[in-house]
Scaffold this active site. Structure first.
Site, PDB file in Angstrom:
ATOM      1  N   CYS A  77       0.837  -1.202   0.000  1.00 20.21           N
ATOM      2  CA  CYS A  77       0.000   0.000   0.000  1.00 20.21           C
ATOM      3  C   CYS A  77       0.870   1.250   0.000  1.00 20.21           C
ATOM      4  O   CYS A  77       0.417   2.321  -0.367  1.00 20.21           O
ATOM      5  CB  CYS A  77      -0.918  -0.007   1.212  1.00 20.21           C
ATOM      6  SG  CYS A  77      -0.034  -0.342   2.736  1.00 20.21           S
ATOM      7  N   GLU A  92      -4.856   3.263  -8.093  1.00 21.71           N
ATOM      8  CA  GLU A  92      -3.827   2.338  -7.613  1.00 21.71           C
ATOM      9  C   GLU A  92      -3.625   1.194  -8.610  1.00 21.71           C
ATOM     10  O   GLU A  92      -4.579   0.604  -9.097  1.00 21.71           O
ATOM     11  CB  GLU A  92      -4.284   1.761  -6.257  1.00 21.71           C
ATOM     12  CG  GLU A  92      -3.242   0.869  -5.605  1.00 21.71           C
ATOM     13  CD  GLU A  92      -3.708   0.365  -4.231  1.00 21.71           C
ATOM     14  OE1 GLU A  92      -4.847  -0.135  -4.121  1.00 21.71           O
ATOM     15  OE2 GLU A  92      -2.930   0.491  -3.263  1.00 21.71           O
TER      16      GLU A  92
HETATM   17  P1  NAD Z   1      -9.913  -6.306  -0.386  1.00 20.67           P
HETATM   18  O1  NAD Z   1     -10.621  -5.049  -0.043  1.00 20.67           O
HETATM   19  O2  NAD Z   1     -10.328  -7.028  -1.597  1.00 20.67           O
HETATM   20  O3  NAD Z   1     -10.062  -7.350   0.831  1.00 20.67           O
HETATM   21  C1  NAD Z   1      -9.658  -7.047   2.138  1.00 20.67           C
HETATM   22  C2  NAD Z   1     -10.424  -7.952   3.103  1.00 20.67           C
HETATM   23  O4  NAD Z   1     -11.806  -7.596   3.074  1.00 20.67           O
HETATM   24  C3  NAD Z   1     -10.364  -9.439   2.740  1.00 20.67           C
HETATM   25  O5  NAD Z   1     -10.258 -10.222   3.913  1.00 20.67           O
HETATM   26  C4  NAD Z   1     -11.693  -9.645   2.057  1.00 20.67           C
HETATM   27  O6  NAD Z   1     -12.133 -10.985   2.088  1.00 20.67           O
HETATM   28  C5  NAD Z   1     -12.592  -8.755   2.889  1.00 20.67           C
HETATM   29  N1  NAD Z   1     -13.862  -8.378   2.243  1.00 20.67           N
HETATM   30  C6  NAD Z   1     -14.115  -8.300   0.915  1.00 20.67           C
HETATM   31  N2  NAD Z   1     -15.417  -7.954   0.718  1.00 20.67           N
HETATM   32  C7  NAD Z   1     -15.970  -7.797   1.943  1.00 20.67           C
HETATM   33  C8  NAD Z   1     -17.270  -7.433   2.400  1.00 20.67           C
HETATM   34  N3  NAD Z   1     -18.268  -7.171   1.548  1.00 20.67           N
HETATM   35  N4  NAD Z   1     -17.478  -7.367   3.731  1.00 20.67           N
HETATM   36  C9  NAD Z   1     -16.494  -7.616   4.612  1.00 20.67           C
HETATM   37  N5  NAD Z   1     -15.242  -7.985   4.231  1.00 20.67           N
HETATM   38  C10 NAD Z   1     -14.978  -8.057   2.913  1.00 20.67           C
HETATM   39  O7  NAD Z   1      -8.359  -5.952  -0.421  1.00 20.67           O
HETATM   40  P2  NAD Z   1      -7.118  -6.909  -0.792  1.00 20.67           P
HETATM   41  O8  NAD Z   1      -7.096  -7.135  -2.259  1.00 20.67           O
HETATM   42  O9  NAD Z   1      -7.095  -8.082   0.118  1.00 20.67           O
HETATM   43  O10 NAD Z   1      -5.876  -5.980  -0.355  1.00 20.67           O
HETATM   44  C11 NAD Z   1      -5.233  -5.089  -1.195  1.00 20.67           C
HETATM   45  C12 NAD Z   1      -5.635  -3.658  -0.877  1.00 20.67           C
HETATM   46  O11 NAD Z   1      -5.334  -3.366   0.485  1.00 20.67           O
HETATM   47  C13 NAD Z   1      -4.872  -2.621  -1.685  1.00 20.67           C
HETATM   48  O12 NAD Z   1      -5.742  -1.605  -2.092  1.00 20.67           O
HETATM   49  C14 NAD Z   1      -3.849  -2.081  -0.673  1.00 20.67           C
HETATM   50  O13 NAD Z   1      -3.379  -0.789  -0.971  1.00 20.67           O
HETATM   51  C15 NAD Z   1      -4.641  -2.124   0.582  1.00 20.67           C
HETATM   52  N6  NAD Z   1      -3.771  -2.111   1.761  1.00 20.67           N
HETATM   53  C16 NAD Z   1      -3.765  -1.009   2.563  1.00 20.67           C
HETATM   54  C17 NAD Z   1      -2.909  -0.958   3.665  1.00 20.67           C
HETATM   55  C18 NAD Z   1      -2.889   0.240   4.568  1.00 20.67           C
HETATM   56  O14 NAD Z   1      -2.414   0.129   5.699  1.00 20.67           O
HETATM   57  N7  NAD Z   1      -3.393   1.382   4.146  1.00 20.67           N
HETATM   58  C19 NAD Z   1      -2.081  -2.037   3.942  1.00 20.67           C
HETATM   59  C20 NAD Z   1      -2.118  -3.146   3.100  1.00 20.67           C
HETATM   60  C21 NAD Z   1      -2.975  -3.180   2.020  1.00 20.67           C
END
Ligand code: NAD
Length: 487
Positions: free
Chosen positions: A288, A388
């Site tokens: 991120c 992103e």
């Molecule tokens: P994602 O949003 O697809 O999923 C994150 C989590 O949310 C997963 O466990 C997923 O199963 C869950 N989820 C998905 N739909 C949901 C719903 N409707 N209700 C509840 N939970 C739900 O993200 P990803 O692909 O796993 O991660 C990548 C993203 O995370 C990138 O955008 C990255 O920049 C961001 N990120 C941010 C930080 C930070 O600290 N700002 C750190 C790491 C990653």
């Protein structure tokens, strides 16, 4: 045959009530199954939340040092299994062995850090206006903390949410991401053993795997969940923020970004290209905090691009466990999304200076590999310069001077981590003042964080409600009671 992992709920390992499982595969060679995990449903999530609610009072009343003991005993067991955790992380997520080893070390230290913090985090005493009065605050746990985590730092992020939540007396329900859940299931084994060793109540820690819609949603809306901490994509995070606030919960979302690094004309350009290169291509650009916009003053632009391309050429791509310069992307969909962004960049007039596709060769056939990619010639408002791209991709923008460079650095909706590379201390200080990002690096990569200082984004990168990590990471999981005690 790969091991099968169950959910950990109410102090025991349980198969999902759906009786369904799914396979976790190695992104460097998808024919290899790393583990089989539970494809849980809503009733599993509800069971975990109820177990956490039942343990809430006993854990809240457990003294801080005893809570710290659970974390310390967990850290020791993780430390003993460091190599196994590192290999699992590299195998299921794709990052290089060195990167995985760094992340595992960080997770171990997070548990040790909050084990110490648990001992003396309580509140503070103030001078009263009247005589014969004690005036002080008490920090009480929120109750049940619902934690929803992404795949890209699959051991560090659940650790940096769970350890402060437990240290401050909350019980937790954690839903791991579908990609790369195994490494934290192994940490959960350490937690389970530690809980038994210190005689912690059942239900203090609950960890599940399953889809966001089935397992994540109940965590966001269930009446017994008091605080939701989410890290992931902006689209899911924004939705969760609304749902959780509608349900009157405390909520924290940390999301994606579009991080800039400014390079000024007095910088050492070779070194600047190395710093930016490591922030772009490290962990396959799936951080991120990765740099995705390099903003370079025009007199050094061409030299910088040349150096950055040389750096990209030097990054050898291969399976993470062989510890190359860069591993594969975590999944086919993440790879496709990066390749699509590169096509969009070309359609919008980008020049691909290096990379732009998948590496060729039989060793890459079964994996989600992509080339490190450098593009130039786009405007700041081009799609791939605003959204992103969660892969090893950077666009280089030209700025006429430092003023314009700072303006361009702020010209995105996001605000997580920004850098400047300069020899001029005044320019650096001005950048720190004017940049709207939650983390600012001077002469360093936008990636790479210390665990004992706060971390979080601004603008579209975060709900901006609380910070994670450091002592501030504990504030989120507590509520303040103010006591006026006249005697
Ligand atoms: P994602 O949003 O697809 O999923 C994150 C989590 O949310 C997963 O466990 C997923 O199963 C869950 N989820 C998905 N739909 C949901 C719903 N409707 N209700 C509840 N939970 C739900 O993200 P990803 O692909 O796993 O991660 C990548 C993203 O995370 C990138 O955008 C990255 O920049 C961001 N990120 C941010 C930080 C930070 O600290 N700002 C750190 C790491 C990653």
């Amino acid at each position: 045959m790969a091991d099968t992992y169950e959910n950990y709920v109410d102090g025991e390992w349980r198969a999902s009530e759906t009786s369904e499982t799914f396979e976790v595969t190695n992104p460097a060679d998808t024919s290899e199954v790393v583990a089989e995990v539970q494809d849980s449903g809503e009733s599993d999530a509800n069971g975990a939340i109820e177990a956490a609610a039942a343990a809430r009072e006993e854990w809240a009343n457990t003294p801080g040092p005893a809570r710290g003991k659970l974390l310390r005993e967990t850290a020791k067991r993780m430390d003993d299994r460091r190599e196994e955790l590192t290999e699992t992380l590299s195998r299921e997520e794709g990052k290089t062995y060195s990167e995985a080893s760094g992340e595992v070390g960080r997770a171990v230290n997070i548990f040790y850090y909050y084990a110490e913090k648990a001992m003396d985090y309580a509140g503070k005493r103030s001078k009263p206006s009247a005589n014969d009065q004690n005036l002080y605050t008490v920090r009480e746990p929120m109750g049940v903390a619902g934690l929803i985590t992404p795949w890209n730092y699959p051991i560090a992020i659940p650790s940096w949410k769970m350890a402060p939540a437990l240290a401050t007396g909350n019980t937790v329900v954690c839903k791991l991401a579908g990609d790369a859940p195994t490494v934290f299931l192994k940490v959960t084994e350490c937690l389970a053993e530690a809980a038994e060793a210190v005689d912690a109540p059942d239900g203090v820690v609950n960890v599940l795997t399953g889809s966001g819609s089935e397992v994540g949603q109940p965590i966001v809306t269930h009446d017994e969940v008091d605080a939701v901490s989410f890290t992931g994509s902006r689209s899911v995070g924004d939705m969760i923020y609304e749902q959780a606030t509608d349900a009157h919960k405390r909520v924290q979302t940390e999301l994606g970004s579009k991080n800039p690094t400014v390079v000024t004309d007095n910088a050492d350009i070779e070194e600047a290209a190395r710093t930016v290169g490591s922030a772009v291509f490290g962990v396959t650009g799936q951080a991120c905090t990765a740099t995705e916009r390099a903003i370079v003053e025009e007199s050094v632009h061409d030299e910088f691009v040349e150096e950055l391309v040389d750096y990209a050429k030097s990054v050898d791509v291969g399976p993470g466990v062989e510890d190359p310069g860069m591993g594969p992307q975590v999944s086919e969909s993440e790879l496709d999304s990066t390749l699509e962004s590169i096509e969009t960049a070309k359609d919008e007039g980008a020049t691909v200076e290096y990379g732009g596709g998948q590496p060729e060769g039989s060793e890459y056939e079964n994996g989600h590999f992509v080339e490190p990619t450098v593009v130039t010639g786009l405007d700041s408002d081009a799609t791939v310069m605003q959204e992103e791209v969660f892969g090893p991709f950077v666009g280089v923008l030209e700025a006429s001077d430092t003023d314009e460079a700072i303006e361009l650095a702020n010209d995105v909706e996001f605000g997580l981590s920004a850098g400047i590379i300069t020899d001029d201390h005044t320019e650096a200080n001005r950048f720190v003042d004017e940049i709207d990002f939650g983390v600012v690096k001077v002469n360093g990569a936008t990636t790479g964080l210390e665990l004992h200082v706060p971390f979080g984004g601004m603008n579209a990168s975060s709900s901006e409600t609380y910070r994670e990590q450091g002592e501030e990471g504990m504030d989120y999981f507590t509520i303040i009671k103010t006591v006026y005690d006249d005697y």
